[in-house]
Design a protein around this motif. Sequence first.
Motif, PDB file in Angstrom:
ATOM      1  N   TYR A   1       0.839  -1.203   0.000  1.00 50.16           N
ATOM      2  CA  TYR A   1       0.000   0.000   0.000  1.00 50.16           C
ATOM      3  C   TYR A   1       0.879   1.261   0.000  1.00 50.16           C
ATOM      4  O   TYR A   1       0.618   2.231  -0.740  1.00 50.16           O
ATOM      5  CB  TYR A   1      -0.905  -0.016   1.227  1.00 50.16           C
ATOM      6  N   ALA A   2       1.964   1.248   0.832  1.00 46.34           N
ATOM      7  CA  ALA A   2       2.861   2.402   0.881  1.00 46.34           C
ATOM      8  C   ALA A   2       3.561   2.599  -0.461  1.00 46.34           C
ATOM      9  O   ALA A   2       3.764   3.743  -0.921  1.00 46.34           O
ATOM     10  CB  ALA A   2       3.894   2.210   2.001  1.00 46.34           C
ATOM     11  N   GLU A   3       3.961   1.485  -1.107  1.00 46.21           N
ATOM     12  CA  GLU A   3       4.604   1.584  -2.410  1.00 46.21           C
ATOM     13  C   GLU A   3       3.658   2.215  -3.443  1.00 46.21           C
ATOM     14  O   GLU A   3       4.061   3.044  -4.282  1.00 46.21           O
ATOM     15  CB  GLU A   3       5.053   0.203  -2.887  1.00 46.21           C
ATOM     16  N   THR A   4       2.396   1.809  -3.406  1.00 48.56           N
ATOM     17  CA  THR A   4       1.416   2.389  -4.338  1.00 48.56           C
ATOM     18  C   THR A   4       1.291   3.888  -4.113  1.00 48.56           C
ATOM     19  O   THR A   4       1.250   4.694  -5.062  1.00 48.56           O
ATOM     20  CB  THR A   4       0.061   1.704  -4.160  1.00 48.56           C
ATOM     21  N   PHE A   5       1.236   4.292  -2.821  1.00 45.42           N
ATOM     22  CA  PHE A   5       1.129   5.716  -2.505  1.00 45.42           C
ATOM     23  C   PHE A   5       2.379   6.468  -2.999  1.00 45.42           C
ATOM     24  O   PHE A   5       2.288   7.575  -3.550  1.00 45.42           O
ATOM     25  CB  PHE A   5       0.958   5.890  -0.993  1.00 45.42           C
ATOM     26  N   ILE A   6       3.565   5.858  -2.797  1.00 48.16           N
ATOM     27  CA  ILE A   6       4.809   6.512  -3.218  1.00 48.16           C
ATOM     28  C   ILE A   6       4.849   6.651  -4.745  1.00 48.16           C
ATOM     29  O   ILE A   6       5.280   7.688  -5.288  1.00 48.16           O
ATOM     30  CB  ILE A   6       6.018   5.724  -2.700  1.00 48.16           C
ATOM     31  N   GLU A   7       4.406   5.599  -5.463  1.00 49.44           N
ATOM     32  CA  GLU A   7       4.382   5.674  -6.937  1.00 49.44           C
ATOM     33  C   GLU A   7       3.505   6.830  -7.398  1.00 49.44           C
ATOM     34  O   GLU A   7       3.838   7.550  -8.357  1.00 49.44           O
ATOM     35  CB  GLU A   7       3.874   4.346  -7.506  1.00 49.44           C
ATOM     36  N   LEU A   8       2.374   6.995  -6.704  1.00 49.41           N
ATOM     37  CA  LEU A   8       1.471   8.092  -7.050  1.00 49.41           C
ATOM     38  C   LEU A   8       2.155   9.442  -6.814  1.00 49.41           C
ATOM     39  O   LEU A   8       2.077  10.360  -7.642  1.00 49.41           O
ATOM     40  CB  LEU A   8       0.190   7.988  -6.227  1.00 49.41           C
ATOM     41  N   GLN A   9       2.900   9.566  -5.673  1.00 49.79           N
ATOM     42  CA  GLN A   9       3.551  10.825  -5.354  1.00 49.79           C
ATOM     43  C   GLN A   9       4.754  11.090  -6.265  1.00 49.79           C
ATOM     44  O   GLN A   9       5.091  12.256  -6.558  1.00 49.79           O
ATOM     45  CB  GLN A   9       3.995  10.818  -3.885  1.00 49.79           C
ATOM     46  N   LYS A  10       5.416  10.028  -6.690  1.00 51.89           N
ATOM     47  CA  LYS A  10       6.555  10.213  -7.603  1.00 51.89           C
ATOM     48  C   LYS A  10       6.091  10.837  -8.927  1.00 51.89           C
ATOM     49  O   LYS A  10       6.801  11.635  -9.542  1.00 51.89           O
ATOM     50  CB  LYS A  10       7.245   8.869  -7.858  1.00 51.89           C
ATOM     51  N   LEU A  11       4.904  10.468  -9.394  1.00 51.28           N
ATOM     52  CA  LEU A  11       4.357  11.085 -10.592  1.00 51.28           C
ATOM     53  C   LEU A  11       4.107  12.568 -10.369  1.00 51.28           C
ATOM     54  O   LEU A  11       4.339  13.415 -11.240  1.00 51.28           O
ATOM     55  CB  LEU A  11       3.065  10.372 -11.010  1.00 51.28           C
ATOM     56  N   ARG A  12       3.642  12.854  -9.134  1.00 54.30           N
ATOM     57  CA  ARG A  12       3.330  14.253  -8.826  1.00 54.30           C
ATOM     58  C   ARG A  12       4.598  15.102  -8.741  1.00 54.30           C
ATOM     59  O   ARG A  12       4.634  16.249  -9.209  1.00 54.30           O
ATOM     60  CB  ARG A  12       2.569  14.337  -7.504  1.00 54.30           C
ATOM     61  N   TYR A  13       5.687  14.508  -8.121  1.00 51.83           N
ATOM     62  CA  TYR A  13       6.915  15.260  -7.907  1.00 51.83           C
ATOM     63  C   TYR A  13       7.989  14.950  -8.952  1.00 51.83           C
ATOM     64  O   TYR A  13       9.179  15.189  -8.716  1.00 51.83           O
ATOM     65  CB  TYR A  13       7.478  14.984  -6.512  1.00 51.83           C
ATOM     66  N   ALA A  14       7.618  14.384 -10.082  1.00 52.06           N
ATOM     67  CA  ALA A  14       8.511  14.159 -11.221  1.00 52.06           C
ATOM     68  C   ALA A  14       9.736  13.358 -10.824  1.00 52.06           C
ATOM     69  O   ALA A  14      10.878  13.737 -11.123  1.00 52.06           O
ATOM     70  CB  ALA A  14       8.907  15.505 -11.844  1.00 52.06           C
ATOM     71  N   ASP A  15       9.526  12.278 -10.130  1.00 52.88           N
ATOM     72  CA  ASP A  15      10.602  11.347  -9.744  1.00 52.88           C
ATOM     73  C   ASP A  15      11.740  12.056  -9.026  1.00 52.88           C
ATOM     74  O   ASP A  15      12.924  11.800  -9.244  1.00 52.88           O
ATOM     75  CB  ASP A  15      11.168  10.615 -10.972  1.00 52.88           C
ATOM     76  N   ALA A  16      11.368  12.961  -8.071  1.00 51.52           N
ATOM     77  CA  ALA A  16      12.399  13.675  -7.306  1.00 51.52           C
ATOM     78  C   ALA A  16      13.037  12.796  -6.254  1.00 51.52           C
ATOM     79  O   ALA A  16      14.038  13.183  -5.650  1.00 51.52           O
ATOM     80  CB  ALA A  16      11.791  14.926  -6.650  1.00 51.52           C
ATOM     81  N   PHE A  17      12.489  11.635  -6.005  1.00 56.34           N
ATOM     82  CA  PHE A  17      13.031  10.760  -4.964  1.00 56.34           C
ATOM     83  C   PHE A  17      12.846   9.320  -5.407  1.00 56.34           C
ATOM     84  O   PHE A  17      12.031   8.992  -6.268  1.00 56.34           O
ATOM     85  CB  PHE A  17      12.338  11.022  -3.623  1.00 56.34           C
ATOM     86  N   ASP A  18      13.630   8.445  -4.812  1.00 56.79           N
ATOM     87  CA  ASP A  18      13.539   7.003  -5.035  1.00 56.79           C
ATOM     88  C   ASP A  18      13.051   6.321  -3.759  1.00 56.79           C
ATOM     89  O   ASP A  18      13.102   6.903  -2.653  1.00 56.79           O
ATOM     90  CB  ASP A  18      14.903   6.429  -5.432  1.00 56.79           C
ATOM     91  N   PHE A  19      12.636   5.090  -3.912  1.00 56.59           N
ATOM     92  CA  PHE A  19      12.055   4.325  -2.799  1.00 56.59           C
ATOM     93  C   PHE A  19      12.808   3.003  -2.660  1.00 56.59           C
ATOM     94  O   PHE A  19      13.015   2.291  -3.646  1.00 56.59           O
ATOM     95  CB  PHE A  19      10.561   4.066  -3.069  1.00 56.59           C
ATOM     96  N   ILE A  20      13.239   2.665  -1.431  1.00 57.83           N
ATOM     97  CA  ILE A  20      13.990   1.436  -1.149  1.00 57.83           C
ATOM     98  C   ILE A  20      13.311   0.702   0.009  1.00 57.83           C
ATOM     99  O   ILE A  20      12.923   1.330   1.007  1.00 57.83           O
ATOM    100  CB  ILE A  20      15.450   1.742  -0.772  1.00 57.83           C
ATOM    101  N   THR A  21      13.172  -0.606  -0.128  1.00 54.74           N
ATOM    102  CA  THR A  21      12.680  -1.438   0.982  1.00 54.74           C
ATOM    103  C   THR A  21      13.794  -2.396   1.385  1.00 54.74           C
ATOM    104  O   THR A  21      14.445  -2.996   0.544  1.00 54.74           O
ATOM    105  CB  THR A  21      11.430  -2.240   0.594  1.00 54.74           C
TER     106      THR A  21
END
Length: 629
Positions: A455-475
């Motif tokens: 669920y958190a990954e889905t939310f982050i993917e949505l935000q990455k679109l909003r912020y033009a991939d300004a950050f990456d996500f690591i688990t």
Amino acid sequence: MSRHEPHFVSSYFLKMMLSYCLVIVVGLGLVSVFTTSWVTARLTEKEARVDRELVLQVRDYSDDKYRTIQNIFAQLYMPKNYYGNNSIMDYLNPRKEAGQDKKTKREVVSGYLQDICGSNSFISDAFIADYGDREIFFYSNIPGRDNSLDYDFFGQGLPGGAVNNKIRIVTNYIPEYINQNSVNNFEVLSYCIYLFDQNAIRFDKPLGYIVINVRADHFRDAVRTTDGLNGTLFVTDDDGTVLFDSSGGETGKLFNGEPYGITDLDHAESNKDYVINMQSSEKTGYRFINIVNQDVIRQEAGSIRRGLYGVLLACVALALIISFVSARLFSRRINQLVQKMRVMDVGEFSVTTDVKSNDEIGYLEQSFNSMITRLDKHIQTAYVYQLESKTAELKALQAQINPHFLFNTLESIRFNALEHQDPDTAKMIHLLGNLFRWNIQSGDLFVELRQEINYAETFIELQKLRYADAFDFITDVPQKLLTLGVPKFILQPLVENAIKHGQKGVSSGGIITISARLGEEISESEEWRVESGEKESGTLEITVEDNGHGMDEATVRRITERLDQPETEEGDHYSIGLSNVHKRIRILFGEPYGLTIRSEPGVKTSIRILMPARSKEELETYVQSNHRG
């Protein structure tokens, strides 16, 4: 049919009276017989139990004093810092350097005797005979008590046969070595032992001996701390000599068990005349015997029996009077109700009765009066209820919203975006639909960690679109932890704070990391600690970390203080989501679980979740278990 009082009413009255009398007399009679027998048996059992506990308490008291004396004897051989790392035996041994200084030796040995007597009030006096210097060191807890200068301490030695290193006990005597002009009028029990070089192999040449005297009646101190001493308590030694007699008549004599039906002191048992409890001490060889005359128990039971019989007779008389009055009143009221029913039997439905009480007959009278009215009311109520139920059901159906309609609408918008070659908008709508579906999909309180991370990954993917991939996500989560249970929606608020506040103004290079590990894998150097200062094995730690702006110590402290405070509209927007997660974890699991925040300005911010490491099913049981009160 005759309207006169029916004959069965008088018969009913007689039957009630006979029944009452039979139940009362027989029942109370059986109760009295059973109760008196039961009381006598229970009193006997109670007396035996109390006496057994008393005897055990006195025995334990005696054994405790014996252990204390053993420790005193053992301490003679132990080096002490305040004695220059020497033992008392070093001062008594002429071959030791410590024994050469006579003045220091006298001060040390006398001080030792004073210390053991001062810290053990049950000791009357103690002395050490030093064979090397032929000197006596004496101290007494009894004011005005001193040793006799004329007594030959070294010629007499210790009683009890050959010289050895065993403790021996001399019972019930007035010591001859006590000055006749001092306090010398009570018997003592003497605990004695020869003293040898600690390196001795043979025990035939002692350096001296020590004697500790205890008042022969010191057992009375143990009896004073007990409640309910009945009968007589005897304490005897191995030979059967009475060391202590609570009645004071047999002390110093051989125990005579014939008056109590005791033929063998080693196998004393209760009999029809006496309740006997005996315990022996393996340490001292003493026997502890409590003897209670059965007549004491019989007198107590008889007193209870007489009082019970008096109460039972009064109860029988009162019950018979109440039975007569109640039977008479019941029969009269039943007759009146029967007369009304006969009137209704001929078709006169307007007849009613006067309800004068709220008992069973009054209830019958009330039911008789309201039967027809209640029947009509019941029909009307049932009809209206069914009508209202159908109306409510129709309104509920009309108010329902089918979530699939929303999903279908979002899908239509997504396809429209794709047709207009706007893939980013289509993907955002698709992710939003997934988030919405997850929100309403399950009403469970707990989900697996795998699902919460998805669920958190889905939310982050949505935000990455909003912020033009300004950050990456690591688990960084071990596979074995993904099936553990967690409360629903605990990661998304932390991730959202990391994006909105930690990555605010960052155009590239941002990293958000979600990691998890078990509490038992944390090293002792770990800086984070729960408030209790300790880690539990079986705890799960989930960390959300970002490499954003970070916060200073004052900001971290302010947000941490707000975690347990009520949320307000004026509150710090950064802390509202954190407070929600923290409070939910505290409500579910209690302290010390919850959130911990650590941050370095311009470097990173880490938010750690601490909770029990259990499966989803175990957590559902855990939050309802006894530890939550």
